[in-house]
Each structure stands twice: as C-alpha cells, then as structure tokens.
Design an enzyme around this catalytic site. Structure first.
Site, short mmCIF file in Angstrom:
data_model
loop_
_atom_site.label_atom_id
_atom_site.label_comp_id
_atom_site.label_asym_id
_atom_site.label_seq_id
_atom_site.Cartn_x
_atom_site.Cartn_y
_atom_site.Cartn_z
CB SER A 45 -57.99 81.44 25.88
OG SER A 45 -58.15 82.09 24.63
CE LYS A 87 -61.68 80.86 23.24
NZ LYS A 87 -60.88 81.06 24.42
#
Length: 186
Positions: A45, A87
């Site tokens: 990700s 993230k």
C-alpha cells in the site's frame, strides 16, 4: 570464616548482576513502548515509497509533543484488532479532503504529491487513474485522514474513515533493512 566471606561476595556479585539486568530490561521495555520501535512494512500500500518486508524505525515519542502533520508517514491501529498499518497523513482535523480527476484536494487546493510521480506514471500507462474520485470529507477534531501512496492497492481512510489520534502509534523515521536501502522515508 573465609568460606562465609566468599559466599557473601558471591551473593553481592549476583545481586549486582541481577540489578543490572533488571535495569537494562526495564529501560529496553520503556524505549520500546514509549520512544521507538521497529516495524515491518506489510503489503504494497505504500509503494513506491516503502516496500513489502522493509523494516523501519518508528518514533513513538514525537506525537506526545505535537500532532501528526500532512506528509508524515505513520503507523496506525485502525481498529481493535491490534493490526498495524502504515500510511501517509494527507489531511488533519478541520481540513476538507476530496479527489477529483486523479487530483487530491485539501481545503479546495490541489495537494502537491511528488512522492506519487512514479505511481501516477504506472497508472497512466495502464490506462487507470491512481486516485478515484471521493469526497468532500470534513476531518473531525482529534482525527487525521490517511492514504497509502499506492492508491489503487490501499485500504485507508477512504474506506475506514478518518483515524483518531489515539490510534496513531508513531511516525516512520528510518528504513534500516535491507541494509542496501537505508534511507529516510519521505
């Protein structure tokens, strides 16, 4: 008498070693829980900024002093499962975030995301957009909005919603493994 004296010295020496091990162990636990810890990147990700199985040092102390800022790469606990995700913070409390035409906007202004250049080129070559349209979403107090740099392969605030500050574990400071790729993530 000499036998008692040598047993007494042995006990004192053992007690000194035990105190040292307890001090070192306690200090290690304190550093790991409150200051910094290693983290293994799991998944794709955050590509191309961070890669699967890379190891980073996470600064846990920084957010005792200040809140996360846009651009920070953070480790979060998104839910009660205890899983860690990594993230990037793209918006903070009070901001409004949305995506239109493969461009991310924060408070109506396009966000400059140089770290996405390689991913945007790959997406364009594949005939897809990197960031699907969403929003606008107003970020509530005590929260941040996080997204993965590999937008087409990231479970992030677009799905789970804004992340509460008490679910932010810390900021990624240094990629230390593999040794050939030591660097500061940005």
């Amino acid at each position: 008498m000499e036998q008692t004296n040598s047993v007494s010295k042995w006990k004192v020496e053992l007690l000194d070693w035990l105190k040292s091990f307890l001090l070192i162990g306690g200090l290690t636990v304190f550093i790991y829980v409150f200051v910094m810890a290693p983290y293994v990147v799991q998944g794709r990700s955050m590509e191309s900024t961070l890669h699967d199985r890379e190891r980073v040092i996470v600064n846990k102390a920084v957010y005792y002093l200040k809140d996360p800022q846009p651009g920070d790469i953070v480790i979060i606990h998104p839910d009660a499962s205890g899983d860690n995700w990594i993230k990037r913070v793209v918006a903070v409390a009070g901001d409004t975030v949305e995506a239109k035409g493969d461009q991310l906007y924060v408070n109506g202004k396009p966000l400059s995301e140089e770290y996405l250049t390689a991913n945007k080129l790959k997406a364009s070559a594949a005939g897809v957009t990197l960031t699907e349209d969403f929003g606008p979403i107003k970020i509530p107090a005590g929260c941040v909005f996080v997204m993965g740099d590999n937008r087409n392969n990231s479970m992030d605030s677009r799905v789970i919603g804004p992340v509460k500050l008490d679910h932010v574990v810390g900021r990624a400071e240094l990629v230390y493994w593999p040794l050939s790729d030591i660097r500061l993530p940005h």
